[in-house]
Scaffold this motif. Structure first.
Motif, PDB file in Angstrom:
ATOM      1  N   TYR A   1      -6.241   6.658  -2.304  1.00  9.67           N
ATOM      2  CA  TYR A   1      -5.296   7.821  -2.076  1.00  9.67           C
ATOM      3  C   TYR A   1      -4.609   7.653  -0.697  1.00  9.67           C
ATOM      4  O   TYR A   1      -4.975   6.723  -0.140  1.00  9.67           O
ATOM      5  CB  TYR A   1      -6.380   9.012  -1.950  1.00  9.67           C
ATOM      6  CG  TYR A   1      -5.880  10.433  -2.292  1.00  9.67           C
ATOM      7  CD1 TYR A   1      -5.801  10.660  -3.668  1.00  9.67           C
ATOM      8  CD2 TYR A   1      -5.274  11.249  -1.337  1.00  9.67           C
ATOM      9  CE1 TYR A   1      -5.112  11.884  -3.970  1.00  9.67           C
ATOM     10  CE2 TYR A   1      -4.786  12.474  -1.673  1.00  9.67           C
ATOM     11  CZ  TYR A   1      -4.853  12.802  -3.158  1.00  9.67           C
ATOM     12  OH  TYR A   1      -4.356  14.055  -3.562  1.00  9.67           O
ATOM     13  N   THR A   2      -3.466   8.387  -0.851  1.00  9.62           N
ATOM     14  CA  THR A   2      -2.600   8.257   0.139  1.00  9.62           C
ATOM     15  C   THR A   2      -3.294   8.519   1.620  1.00  9.62           C
ATOM     16  O   THR A   2      -4.132   9.395   1.697  1.00  9.62           O
ATOM     17  CB  THR A   2      -1.350   8.970  -0.068  1.00  9.62           C
ATOM     18  OG1 THR A   2      -0.278   8.721   1.437  1.00  9.62           O
ATOM     19  CG2 THR A   2      -1.707  10.437   0.088  1.00  9.62           C
TER      20      THR A   2
ATOM     21  N   GLY B   1       0.377   4.217  -1.756  1.00  9.50           N
ATOM     22  CA  GLY B   1      -0.830   5.493  -2.063  1.00  9.50           C
ATOM     23  C   GLY B   1      -0.689   6.277  -3.179  1.00  9.50           C
ATOM     24  O   GLY B   1       0.332   6.670  -3.435  1.00  9.50           O
ATOM     25  N   PHE B   2      -1.752   6.438  -3.836  1.00  9.40           N
ATOM     26  CA  PHE B   2      -1.888   7.461  -4.835  1.00  9.40           C
ATOM     27  C   PHE B   2      -2.181   8.908  -4.110  1.00  9.40           C
ATOM     28  O   PHE B   2      -2.403   9.179  -3.146  1.00  9.40           O
ATOM     29  CB  PHE B   2      -2.896   7.083  -5.928  1.00  9.40           C
ATOM     30  CG  PHE B   2      -2.817   5.663  -6.404  1.00  9.40           C
ATOM     31  CD1 PHE B   2      -1.569   5.025  -6.479  1.00  9.40           C
ATOM     32  CD2 PHE B   2      -3.756   5.082  -7.046  1.00  9.40           C
ATOM     33  CE1 PHE B   2      -1.355   3.938  -7.008  1.00  9.40           C
ATOM     34  CE2 PHE B   2      -3.729   3.805  -7.608  1.00  9.40           C
ATOM     35  CZ  PHE B   2      -2.608   3.304  -7.483  1.00  9.40           C
ATOM     36  N   ILE B   3      -1.665   9.998  -5.200  1.00  7.88           N
ATOM     37  CA  ILE B   3      -2.005  11.380  -4.760  1.00  7.88           C
ATOM     38  C   ILE B   3      -2.312  12.080  -6.254  1.00  7.88           C
ATOM     39  O   ILE B   3      -1.984  11.714  -7.186  1.00  7.88           O
ATOM     40  CB  ILE B   3      -0.836  11.901  -3.948  1.00  7.88           C
ATOM     41  CG1 ILE B   3      -1.128  12.951  -3.380  1.00  7.88           C
ATOM     42  CG2 ILE B   3       0.152  12.106  -4.846  1.00  7.88           C
ATOM     43  CD1 ILE B   3      -0.243  13.588  -2.311  1.00  7.88           C
ATOM     44  N   ARG B   4      -2.958  13.153  -5.829  1.00 11.27           N
ATOM     45  CA  ARG B   4      -3.211  14.024  -6.942  1.00 11.27           C
ATOM     46  C   ARG B   4      -1.797  14.555  -7.863  1.00 11.27           C
ATOM     47  O   ARG B   4      -1.168  15.084  -7.237  1.00 11.27           O
ATOM     48  CB  ARG B   4      -3.985  15.276  -6.589  1.00 11.27           C
ATOM     49  CG  ARG B   4      -4.154  16.544  -7.449  1.00 11.27           C
ATOM     50  CD  ARG B   4      -5.014  17.515  -7.000  1.00 11.27           C
ATOM     51  NE  ARG B   4      -4.074  18.204  -5.742  1.00 11.27           N
ATOM     52  CZ  ARG B   4      -3.218  19.227  -6.026  1.00 11.27           C
ATOM     53  NH1 ARG B   4      -2.831  19.561  -7.126  1.00 11.27           N
ATOM     54  NH2 ARG B   4      -2.565  19.600  -5.009  1.00 11.27           N
TER      55      ARG B   4
ATOM     56  N   HIS C   1     -10.550  -0.652  -3.763  1.00 17.78           N
ATOM     57  CA  HIS C   1     -10.478   0.992  -3.709  1.00 17.78           C
ATOM     58  C   HIS C   1     -10.894   1.261  -2.436  1.00 17.78           C
ATOM     59  O   HIS C   1     -12.024   1.383  -1.953  1.00 17.78           O
ATOM     60  CB  HIS C   1     -11.289   1.701  -4.963  1.00 17.78           C
ATOM     61  CG  HIS C   1     -10.988   3.165  -4.974  1.00 17.78           C
ATOM     62  ND1 HIS C   1     -11.573   4.109  -5.932  1.00 17.78           N
ATOM     63  CD2 HIS C   1     -10.225   3.892  -4.242  1.00 17.78           C
ATOM     64  CE1 HIS C   1     -11.058   5.241  -5.436  1.00 17.78           C
ATOM     65  NE2 HIS C   1     -10.201   5.157  -4.619  1.00 17.78           N
ATOM     66  N   VAL C   2      -9.885   1.549  -1.528  1.00 17.56           N
ATOM     67  CA  VAL C   2     -10.058   2.382   0.000  1.00 17.56           C
ATOM     68  C   VAL C   2     -10.292   3.695  -0.252  1.00 17.56           C
ATOM     69  O   VAL C   2      -9.331   4.498  -0.832  1.00 17.56           O
ATOM     70  CB  VAL C   2      -9.108   1.931   0.697  1.00 17.56           C
ATOM     71  CG1 VAL C   2      -9.366   2.236   2.397  1.00 17.56           C
ATOM     72  CG2 VAL C   2      -8.867   0.399   0.708  1.00 17.56           C
ATOM     73  N   VAL C   3     -11.418   4.414   0.095  1.00 14.26           N
ATOM     74  CA  VAL C   3     -11.614   5.730   0.237  1.00 14.26           C
ATOM     75  C   VAL C   3     -11.850   6.312   1.539  1.00 14.26           C
ATOM     76  O   VAL C   3     -12.573   5.813   2.413  1.00 14.26           O
ATOM     77  CB  VAL C   3     -12.977   6.170  -0.696  1.00 14.26           C
ATOM     78  CG1 VAL C   3     -13.264   7.628  -0.739  1.00 14.26           C
ATOM     79  CG2 VAL C   3     -12.745   5.430  -2.096  1.00 14.26           C
TER      80      VAL C   3
END
Length: 432
Positions: A212-213, A262-265, A290-292
């Protein structure tokens, strides 16, 4: 001689009201969605002066939040002195036009906001091409709303007015530009494919950083590789992929690690399509990291959002190391241990404080072992350079220098094992 006068141009900061709709039966937390929308607005450069929410069974087809609530929103925006209203969803052209007319303010939806942030962040030619393509694909079906003053004109003989002519010519120019951008990005895709082929010839295993971003991917890459990739708290700080070599302590194995966007909803599909060439890095990687953000209250939903994008990229079945970053922000140590225990091949760390790196390296090494092939090679002495290659690209268990050959037993990358197959005992050429 009169004194010269200097004029300074100042940029007025836009004042925004953010709006979110809660759908009956939906899973998303309304407050969390509003918080993320506020952060997106701040990243874009707006000052958030108010927020507005509404609950409905379904969005209103004409105004999204319903005509009664539009009046309430107009009053709240006026009280806050807002000149911009941002909705946490993609509005239809009709909804956006009706809302703009009713509110007499600039109306943006979530997709436009993210596209604006990407436009600000794009630095390379590739990034700018990708953002422009996404913007034009978003704009094309909405062009007609820019010509509402001509909406009563009819087409056909005797009815073709200047408005329709202008609209059609603009649509044609946009389509031509989209076609041109698509061609240029195809060239970029070919160049990226060539770069990946060169990297595979090394051949180091490749890892794509996803998450996620603002989860800390760039910070982690800087720590692991000693690189100087831009890393800040703003959303989407990294648009253009950066690849660096990371050396693991165990066996001296090397990994080529690529930081991705970065990904996002609800990542807009226009962006996924436009950034397809960049996101190919994810699809082509040997494994993912996968960085959380371990301390984020919406951690689980963010992880699901990342998995949804990976599924869309057909990369959700790749070997994955899950790194629960920012572990220092989790006050409940039991919760942190529970997170790691419940997630296969995971660990907790803090890239900012440089804590937990040995566990991460162990997880990467374990994943790499699954990507390696165990081989026995019989090398002539004029190819003794391959022994050094095996040391550099894998883990050598033994080297036996015989009278007429060198026998090497090692675990090496599968791609390299395929190239060195002619030196394995009993090898037969493909045409035999």
């Amino acid at each position: 001689m009169p004194a010269s006068t200097t004029f300074y141009e100042t940029h007025k900061e836009e004042r925004a009201v953010v709006v979110s709709l809660s759908i009956a039966g939906g899973e998303d937390d309304l407050e969390m969605r509003l918080a993320e929308l506020r952060e997106l607005a701040l990243t874009a450069g707006a000052s958030v002066v108010g927020q507005f929410s509404q609950s409905r069974r379904a969005p209103d087809m004409a105004t999204y939040i319903g005509p009664g609530k539009v009046e309430d929103l107009k009053a709240e925006a006026a009280t806050a002195g807002a000149d911009l209203v941002i909705f946490d969803d993609e509005l239809t052209p009709t909804q956006q036009r009706n809302l703009s007319d009713a509110l007499q303010l600039t109306v943006l939806d979530r997709t436009q906001l993210i596209l604006d942030i990407f436009a600000q962040r794009a630095r390379t030619r590739e990034g700018k091409l990708q953002v422009e393509l996404a913007q034009l694909n978003y704009l094309l079906p909405r062009l007609s709303s820019l010509y509402t003053k001509f909406e009563r004109q009819q087409g056909g003989i005797g009815g073709r007015g200047p408005g329709e002519t202008k609209l059609e010519s603009d649509r044609r120019r946009v389509r031509e530009r989209i076609a041109q951008l698509t061609r240029e990005l195809e060239e970029v895709k070919e160049q990226r494919a060539q770069q990946r082929q060169l990297r595979h010839k090394l051949p180091f295993p490749t890892c794509a950083l996803v998450g996620y971003t603002s989860a800390g991917k760039s910070t982690l890459l800087n720590l692991l590789s000693g690189a100087e990739v831009l890393a800040d708290q703003m959303l989407f700080s990294t648009l253009d992929p950066t690849t660096r070599r990371v050396v693991l302590p165990e066996g001296g194995w090397s990994v080529l690690m690529t930081d991705t966007v970065g990904f996002i909803r609800n990542l807009p599909h226009h962006l996924i399509a436009a950034f397809r060439a960049t996101l190919e890095e994810v699809h082509q990687a040997d494994f993912l990291m996968h960085v959380v953000d371990a301390g984020h209250p919406e951690r689980e939903r963010q992880m699901r959002a990342v998995h949804e994008v990976l599924k869309e990229l057909d990369a959700d079945d790749k070997p994955t190391v899950t790194a629960f970053n920012k572990a220092d922000t989790v006050r409940d140590s039991y919760l942190l241990r529970e997170m790691v225990a419940a997630t296969p091949n995971s660990c907790a760390l803090s890239a900012l404080r440089r804590e937990g790196l040995p566990d991460l390296m162990d997880r990467m090494a374990a994943t790499l072992r699954g990507l390696l092939a165990s081989v026995t090679l019989e090398l002539p002495y004029d190819r003794s350079d391959i022994v050094a290659l095996c040391y550099e690209m894998g883990k050598v268990h033994s080297v036996d220098y015989g009278p007429d050959k060198i026998t090497v037993r090692a675990d090496i990358a599968k791609d390299l094992a395929g190239r060195l197959a002619p030196y394995t005992p009993g090898y037969l050429p493909p045409d035999v």
